[in-house]
Design an enzyme around this catalytic site. Structure first.
Site, PDB file in Angstrom:
ATOM      1  N   THR A 107       0.871  -1.170   0.000  1.00  0.00           N
ATOM      2  CA  THR A 107       0.000   0.000   0.000  1.00  0.00           C
ATOM      3  C   THR A 107       0.907   1.217   0.000  1.00  0.00           C
ATOM      4  OG1 THR A 107      -1.793  -1.128   1.154  1.00  0.00           O
ATOM      5  CG2 THR A 107      -1.781   1.271   1.254  1.00  0.00           C
ATOM      6  N   LYS A 182      -7.314   1.532  -3.171  1.00  0.00           N
ATOM      7  CA  LYS A 182      -7.011   1.142  -1.793  1.00  0.00           C
ATOM      8  C   LYS A 182      -7.230   2.313  -0.833  1.00  0.00           C
ATOM      9  CE  LYS A 182      -5.574  -1.334   1.684  1.00  0.00           C
ATOM     10  NZ  LYS A 182      -4.276  -2.021   1.745  1.00  0.00           N
ATOM     11  N   LYS A 250      -0.258   5.245   8.443  1.00  0.00           N
ATOM     12  CA  LYS A 250       0.512   5.414   7.207  1.00  0.00           C
ATOM     13  C   LYS A 250      -0.426   5.496   6.010  1.00  0.00           C
ATOM     14  CE  LYS A 250       1.960   2.132   4.797  1.00  0.00           C
ATOM     15  NZ  LYS A 250       1.577   1.402   3.555  1.00  0.00           N
TER      16      LYS A 250
END
Length: 297
Positions: A107, A182, A250
């Protein structure tokens, strides 16, 4: 790792870079599906353990892992880690053969996906950004959802191989589209978990049997994966399941950075990101994302 029936396909020589909480099981499914797997991990002991468990070959560098591979998979921590294992010293890109495919399950940002895709194209191989959803259990059970962007021909070649650890692998657009999808996924989860946290904390303070309440409302319009899978553990004050707060922050940082670039407004996401910062300050960086409820108790 769970048992899974794999669709019969022609075995490939593949590499897997990054044997973390997700990659270890994903690479294991590739080996069980019959592919010839070479693995690289920054911590060599973990790669040695993987080879003992699944067979295959251990590489000392990403470049060594990628040598001769038809498909190179990677699942590392962030943009900098990804650049390190692709274009850094001993990176995989220098060793990849023409016509190969690099599949990035990290990711990361949409920008790094576009950057690496352009480099790959110039060197004669394909790049597919392919972040996953489903968490550690999804990887163990081989039922991840994979959101892809990039080279369409490369995607068609990698899809049947990636199905070894997935239930759905979908191309959503050009390079970066997988990473953007995502981000959408993480924005949805952030709001859902905060709402679920407030609801459970409210019900407990009201003196309700929250296990019974969740059982009832999960059969109606409030139903969600988070409710069914994390609701009961939140009631029990257990937070050692799946995706850690540090990693969620994050990911939400990526969402907020992208929103600043494209002009989107993410007020709830920004607020929940700060709530997760409070959880980190409580010492919960490695608790799973459902630990948001700890702030309310």
């Amino acid at each position: 790792m769970s048992t899974k029936t794999y669709d019969p396909i022609t075995p490939h020589a593949v590499a897997f870079i990054g044997l973390g909480v997700m990659g270890y099981a994903m690479a294991g499914h590739l080996a069980r599906a019959g592919h010839k797997v070479t693995v690289y991990n920054r911590t060599t002991a973990k790669a040695e353990r993987w080879v003992q468990e699944y067979g295959g070959t251990l590489a000392k560098t990403p470049a060594e892992a990628a040598q001769g591979a038809d498909i190179v998979f990677a699942c590392v921590g962030n943009d900098d880690d990804l650049r390190s294992v692709t274009t850094g010293e001993h990176g995989a890109f220098a060793a990849m053969k023409a016509g190969a495919i690099f599949v990035d399950h990290t990711t990361a940002s949409a920008n790094v996906a576009r950057e690496l895709s352009a480099i790959a194209r110039k060197r004669g191989f394909a790049f597919v950004d392919a972040p996953v959803s489903g968490g550690n259990l999804g990887a163990i059970n081989g039922v991840l959802t994979v959101m892809c962007g990039g080279d369409a021909a490369g995607f068609e070649k990698m899809k049947p191989v990636a199905m070894a650890y997935s239930k759905a692998v979908t191309l959503l657009g050009d390079s970066g589209a997988g990473q953007l999808a995502k981000m959408v996924n993480q924005i949805c989860i952030a709001g859902l978990v905060q709402g679920l946290s407030e609801a459970i904390a409210f019900g407990q303070k009201a003196g309700l049997d929250m296990n019974a309440v969740l059982d009832v409302i999960s059969k109606g319009a409030a139903q969600s994966w988070q409710m069914e899978n994390r609701g009961p553990t939140m009631v029990r004050d257990e937070f050692d399941f799946g995706f850690a707060v540090d990693w969620m922050r994050k990911d939400l940082g990526l969402c907020l950075d992208e929103a600043r670039r494209n002009g989107a407004r993410l007020p709830v996401t920004a607020l929940v990101d700060q709530f997760y910062a409070e959880v980190q300050a409580m010492g919960g960086g490695r608790w799973d994302t459902s630990s948001l409820i700890r702030r309310l108790r």
